[in-house]
Design an enzyme around this catalytic site. Structure first.
Site, PDB file in Angstrom:
ATOM      1  N   ARG A   1      16.636   7.552  20.927  1.00 24.17           N
ATOM      2  CA  ARG A   1      15.254   8.060  21.010  1.00 24.17           C
ATOM      3  C   ARG A   1      14.595   8.005  19.620  1.00 24.17           C
ATOM      4  NH1 ARG A   1      17.169   7.653  24.790  1.00 24.17           N
ATOM      5  NH2 ARG A   1      15.782   5.881  24.632  1.00 24.17           N
TER       6      ARG A   1
ATOM      7  N   ASN B   1       6.196  17.467  23.184  1.00 21.68           N
ATOM      8  CA  ASN B   1       6.837  16.247  22.695  1.00 21.68           C
ATOM      9  C   ASN B   1       7.664  16.508  21.445  1.00 21.68           C
ATOM     10  OD1 ASN B   1       5.606  14.983  24.753  1.00 21.68           O
ATOM     11  ND2 ASN B   1       3.982  14.053  23.541  1.00 21.68           N
ATOM     12  N   VAL B   2       8.749  15.750  21.363  1.00 19.24           N
ATOM     13  CA  VAL B   2       9.612  15.883  20.206  1.00 19.24           C
ATOM     14  C   VAL B   2       9.345  14.762  19.200  1.00 19.24           C
ATOM     15  CG1 VAL B   2      11.391  17.159  21.463  1.00 19.24           C
ATOM     16  CG2 VAL B   2      11.489  14.669  21.437  1.00 19.24           C
ATOM     17  N   ASP B   3       8.413  13.871  19.561  1.00 24.01           N
ATOM     18  CA  ASP B   3       8.041  12.831  18.602  1.00 24.01           C
ATOM     19  C   ASP B   3       7.033  13.389  17.602  1.00 24.01           C
ATOM     20  OD1 ASP B   3       5.217  12.272  19.399  1.00 24.01           O
ATOM     21  OD2 ASP B   3       6.106  11.604  21.281  1.00 24.01           O
TER      22      ASP B   3
ATOM     23  N   HIS C   1       9.338  22.095  21.793  1.00 25.97           N
ATOM     24  CA  HIS C   1      10.706  21.697  22.153  1.00 25.97           C
ATOM     25  C   HIS C   1      11.466  21.028  21.012  1.00 25.97           C
ATOM     26  CE1 HIS C   1       9.263  21.733  26.598  1.00 25.97           C
ATOM     27  NE2 HIS C   1       9.539  22.925  26.142  1.00 25.97           N
TER      28      HIS C   1
ATOM     29  N   GLY D   1      -1.086  14.541  29.860  1.00 22.76           N
ATOM     30  CA  GLY D   1       0.182  13.825  29.991  1.00 22.76           C
ATOM     31  C   GLY D   1       1.392  14.692  30.222  1.00 22.76           C
ATOM     32  N   THR D   2       1.228  15.718  31.036  1.00 24.58           N
ATOM     33  CA  THR D   2       2.397  16.537  31.372  1.00 24.58           C
ATOM     34  C   THR D   2       2.416  16.821  32.863  1.00 24.58           C
ATOM     35  OG1 THR D   2       3.439  18.714  31.136  1.00 24.58           O
ATOM     36  CG2 THR D   2       1.100  18.592  30.576  1.00 24.58           C
TER      37      THR D   2
HETATM   38  P1  NAD Z   1       7.067  14.522  32.234  1.00 27.70           P
HETATM   39  O1  NAD Z   1       7.854  13.280  31.973  1.00 27.70           O
HETATM   40  O2  NAD Z   1       7.622  15.537  33.156  1.00 27.70           O
HETATM   41  O3  NAD Z   1       5.626  14.121  32.763  1.00 27.70           O
HETATM   42  C1  NAD Z   1       4.922  13.069  32.136  1.00 27.70           C
HETATM   43  C2  NAD Z   1       3.510  13.054  32.667  1.00 27.70           C
HETATM   44  O4  NAD Z   1       2.801  12.061  31.937  1.00 27.70           O
HETATM   45  C3  NAD Z   1       3.406  12.686  34.156  1.00 27.70           C
HETATM   46  O5  NAD Z   1       2.607  13.666  34.821  1.00 27.70           O
HETATM   47  C4  NAD Z   1       2.723  11.315  34.136  1.00 27.70           C
HETATM   48  O6  NAD Z   1       1.845  11.112  35.238  1.00 27.70           O
HETATM   49  C5  NAD Z   1       1.959  11.369  32.824  1.00 27.70           C
HETATM   50  N1  NAD Z   1       1.616  10.086  32.207  1.00 27.70           N
HETATM   51  C6  NAD Z   1       2.276   8.901  32.271  1.00 27.70           C
HETATM   52  N2  NAD Z   1       1.618   7.975  31.534  1.00 27.70           N
HETATM   53  C7  NAD Z   1       0.546   8.595  30.975  1.00 27.70           C
HETATM   54  C8  NAD Z   1      -0.504   8.172  30.106  1.00 27.70           C
HETATM   55  N3  NAD Z   1      -0.582   6.919  29.643  1.00 27.70           N
HETATM   56  N4  NAD Z   1      -1.450   9.081  29.740  1.00 27.70           N
HETATM   57  C9  NAD Z   1      -1.404  10.377  30.194  1.00 27.70           C
HETATM   58  N5  NAD Z   1      -0.429  10.816  31.017  1.00 27.70           N
HETATM   59  C10 NAD Z   1       0.536   9.942  31.409  1.00 27.70           C
HETATM   60  O7  NAD Z   1       6.772  15.114  30.810  1.00 27.70           O
HETATM   61  P2  NAD Z   1       6.623  16.590  30.302  1.00 27.70           P
HETATM   62  O8  NAD Z   1       5.779  17.368  31.258  1.00 27.70           O
HETATM   63  O9  NAD Z   1       6.199  16.484  28.886  1.00 27.70           O
HETATM   64  O10 NAD Z   1       8.110  17.181  30.361  1.00 27.70           O
HETATM   65  C11 NAD Z   1       9.198  16.413  29.902  1.00 27.70           C
HETATM   66  C12 NAD Z   1      10.072  17.074  28.845  1.00 27.70           C
HETATM   67  O11 NAD Z   1      10.880  16.051  28.256  1.00 27.70           O
HETATM   68  C13 NAD Z   1       9.275  17.688  27.736  1.00 27.70           C
HETATM   69  O12 NAD Z   1       9.691  18.989  27.651  1.00 27.70           O
HETATM   70  C14 NAD Z   1       9.619  16.914  26.470  1.00 27.70           C
HETATM   71  O13 NAD Z   1      10.187  17.762  25.486  1.00 27.70           O
HETATM   72  C15 NAD Z   1      10.665  15.907  26.839  1.00 27.70           C
HETATM   73  N6  NAD Z   1      10.243  14.514  26.531  1.00 27.70           N
HETATM   74  C16 NAD Z   1       9.582  14.257  25.342  1.00 27.70           C
HETATM   75  C17 NAD Z   1       9.140  12.965  25.055  1.00 27.70           C
HETATM   76  C18 NAD Z   1       8.408  12.717  23.767  1.00 27.70           C
HETATM   77  O14 NAD Z   1       8.588  13.475  22.807  1.00 27.70           O
HETATM   78  N7  NAD Z   1       7.557  11.686  23.655  1.00 27.70           N
HETATM   79  C19 NAD Z   1       9.390  11.925  25.959  1.00 27.70           C
HETATM   80  C20 NAD Z   1      10.079  12.220  27.161  1.00 27.70           C
HETATM   81  C21 NAD Z   1      10.485  13.532  27.424  1.00 27.70           C
END
Ligand code: NAD
Length: 234
Positions: free
Chosen positions: A58, A89-91, A106, A172-173
């Site tokens: 990651r 997000n953890v990024d 997180h 985006g959640t």
């Molecule tokens: P989730 O994966 O449960 O939900 C992601 C949401 O993003 C969905 O509702 C989806 O429809 C939406 N989505 C997809 N593409 C998009 C776009 N281009 N623009 C806007 N929305 C879009 O994510 P969550 O609710 O953040 O929960 C996942 C957990 O996993 C979090 O607690 C997080 O800590 C972790 N996580 C973090 C990262 C990161 O840091 N980037 C990545 C994956 C998971």
């Protein structure tokens, strides 16, 4: 005149257009692993090598990613609002885009912490964290991530930020991970709440939000005029 408080609650979808995969989106797996395999304290005790490898992958991906147009738009919003970002997000893409106030619920992928004293947190210089990498007390370093089943220490600070919001953007959640998802309930009643997500309109229980079905990188750069008129002519 003091600026109004715009609070943004972001999730994995915020970074999707930067090439970082979301979590529940496709098949309930995170890059082909279940959360039980890689994102729990039990996984750490059972298979430390796999957990370290998973987060190294990651982190490597993150080192190669860049902020997208959605992250950049939020920096622009700071000219007109007092912006606070509360992210799941953890990024570090919000910070790298230039956003000033970012609270990570997180944890942070680019940091490691001591397994003996959780207040000992270290910035990682490379994408690798390995078995045998020790804190100053001599114990193994772990990813600075809040795993499923662990407490979320930043919640009180996040509640405080939400309490003071004049306008809230949820981006985006899937709003399925608690306690983060419950934060929307701490926004003052009656303030405008926007929910921006390709699946926004499928979230039936979110009727109280202004839903915009679309990608963060496409919706956010066009949203400023609407937010300004919303706040000036509620
Ligand atoms: P989730 O994966 O449960 O939900 C992601 C949401 O993003 C969905 O509702 C989806 O429809 C939406 N989505 C997809 N593409 C998009 C776009 N281009 N623009 C806007 N929305 C879009 O994510 P969550 O609710 O953040 O929960 C996942 C957990 O996993 C979090 O607690 C997080 O800590 C972790 N996580 C973090 C990262 C990161 O840091 N980037 C990545 C994956 C998971």
């Amino acid at each position: 005149m003091s600026l109004k408080n715009l609070v943004l609650l972001s999730g994995a979808g915020m970074s999707a257009e930067s090439g970082i995969s979301t979590f529940r989106d496709v098949n309930g797996l995170w890059e082909n692993y279940t959360i039980e395999e890689v994102a729990t304290p039990e996984a750490w005790h059972k298979n430390m090598d796999l957990v370290l490898r998973f987060y190294n992958q990651r982190r490597k991906q993150l080192f190669e990613a860049i902020p997208n147009k959605g992250h950049e738009a939020l920096v622009e919003f700071e000219k007109h609002f007092n912006v606070h970002i509360v992210t799941q997000n953890v990024d570090d893409l919000h910070e790298r885009a230039g956003s000033k106030n970012v609270l990570h619920l997180h944890g942070e992928l680019r940091k490691a912490r001591s397994t003996r004293n959780e207040s000992l947190v270290y910035e990682l210089k490379t994408w690798e964290l390995n078995k045998g990498d020790l804190c100053e007390l001599g114990s193994q370093l772990r990813p600075h991530i809040v795993w499923f089943g662990e407490a979320v220490p930043a919640i009180p600070q996040a509640v405080n930020i939400l309490n003071k919001a004049d306008i809230l953007l949820v981006v985006g959640t899937s709003l399925m991970v608690y306690p983060a998802a419950g934060l929307v309930d701490y926004a003052p009643p009656g303030i405008p709440v926007y929910y921006i997500d390709p699946k926004a309109h499928e979230m039936a229980y979110q009727k109280r939000f202004k839903c915009i079905s679309g990608k963060a990188g496409e919706v956010l750069p066009k949203l400023l005029p609407e937010l300004l008129s919303e706040i000036n002519h509620p």
